[in-house]
Scaffold this active site. Structure first.
Site, PDB file in Angstrom:
ATOM      1  N   SER A 178       0.649 -57.275  26.098  1.00  0.00           N
ATOM      2  CA  SER A 178       1.054 -56.929  24.739  1.00  0.00           C
ATOM      3  C   SER A 178      -0.134 -56.973  23.769  1.00  0.00           C
ATOM      4  CB  SER A 178       2.209 -57.859  24.327  1.00  0.00           C
ATOM      5  OG  SER A 178       2.807 -57.435  23.153  1.00  0.00           O
ATOM      6  N   ASP A 233      10.910 -49.828  26.431  1.00  0.00           N
ATOM      7  CA  ASP A 233      10.127 -50.752  25.593  1.00  0.00           C
ATOM      8  C   ASP A 233      10.122 -50.239  24.151  1.00  0.00           C
ATOM      9  OD1 ASP A 233       8.138 -52.249  24.328  1.00  0.00           O
ATOM     10  OD2 ASP A 233       6.914 -52.400  26.151  1.00  0.00           O
ATOM     11  N   HIS A 258      10.125 -54.703  26.755  1.00  0.00           N
ATOM     12  CA  HIS A 258       8.751 -55.170  26.533  1.00  0.00           C
ATOM     13  C   HIS A 258       8.380 -56.356  27.428  1.00  0.00           C
ATOM     14  CE1 HIS A 258       5.102 -55.077  24.207  1.00  0.00           C
ATOM     15  NE2 HIS A 258       5.206 -56.345  23.848  1.00  0.00           N
TER      16      HIS A 258
HETATM   17  C1  MLT Z   1       0.542 -55.808  18.597  1.00  0.00           C
HETATM   18  O1  MLT Z   1       0.683 -56.111  17.426  1.00  0.00           O
HETATM   19  O2  MLT Z   1      -0.495 -55.954  19.230  1.00  0.00           O
HETATM   20  C2  MLT Z   1       1.732 -55.187  19.261  1.00  0.00           C
HETATM   21  O3  MLT Z   1       2.711 -54.910  18.338  1.00  0.00           O
HETATM   22  C3  MLT Z   1       2.263 -56.040  20.351  1.00  0.00           C
HETATM   23  C4  MLT Z   1       2.734 -57.359  19.835  1.00  0.00           C
HETATM   24  O4  MLT Z   1       3.892 -57.483  19.456  1.00  0.00           O
HETATM   25  O5  MLT Z   1       1.948 -58.273  19.807  1.00  0.00           O
END
Ligand code: MLT
Length: 201
Positions: free
Chosen positions: A101, A151, A182
């Site tokens: 992520s 996702d 996700h």
């Molecule tokens: C991010 O901000 O890098 C993406 O939205 C993934 C997350 O939720 O961290």
């Protein structure tokens, strides 16, 4: 940067672990041990806090990155990798990133901003880190992308866009789809481990 380092039996390979939002440097250790039990482990904690949750760069809203901070933090991580390679005597050119992520997004950002900053990358649920820039030549750099058909954060179209950008720069990209959202499932981890064995052993 706050981090932990574990020397492996095989000192030639290093796994760089990059957690998701709200995680820390302990999260991906079991996963790394599963993927390559003999490699060194360098696991880093993101330097940014969002409501107390560690991240690797700031965001303006869900899915909207603070580009200036993303660039600053990508430089910071890249410099930290060179420093750590000296401190712990590992080969800087033999580092495979494993990110989930937000951690996958900064790993992707390394590939978007530097020439061969990594040997390979396992990106679990990444997004396109930046648009409108030319990705440096990847020269067949192996990239595994784990993605979820459902996702809501990293949508399938964005996964395809990222895969096309990396392939366009010469990356050797495999996209593995899960019929999930996700979350990081054990079958996705198994697929990443099989891919690693095929590409990096
Ligand atoms: C991010 O901000 O890098 C993406 O939205 C993934 C997350 O939720 O961290």
């Amino acid at each position: 940067m706050k981090h932990l380092f574990e020397k492996g039996k095989n000192r030639n390979k290093t796994l760089l672990l990059l957690h998701g939002t709200g995680g820390d440097e302990n999260d991906l250790i079991p996963l790394a041990k599963h993927i390559d039990p003999e490699a060194n482990i360098l696991s880093v904690r993101g330097n940014v806090l969002e409501n107390g949750m560690p991240r690797f760069f700031k965001r303006l809203a869900e899915g909207v990155f603070d580009e200036e901070d993303l660039i600053f933090r990508t430089n910071e991580l890249n410099a930290f990798l060179s420093e750590a390679a000296e401190t712990y005597s590992f080969d800087r050119s033999e580092v495979t990133a494993i990110g989930y992520s937000n951690g996958a997004n900064i790993a992707g950002s390394l590939l978007f901003h530097f020439e061969r900053p990594l040997k390979a990358a396992i990106l679990h649920h990444p997004m396109v880190p930046r648009r409108g820039v030319t990705v440096p030549e990847l020269n067949d750099l192996p990239v595994f992308i784990g993605a979820g058909m459902n996702d809501p954060i990293c949508r399938p179209e964005e996964t395809e866009e990222l895969s096309d950008l990396l392939k366009g720069a010469g990356g050797n990209v495999l996209v593995h789809w899960e019929n999930h959202g996700h979350q990081l499932t054990s079958s996705e981890v198994e697929a990443a481990a099989a891919w690693y064995r095929e590409n990096l052993n």
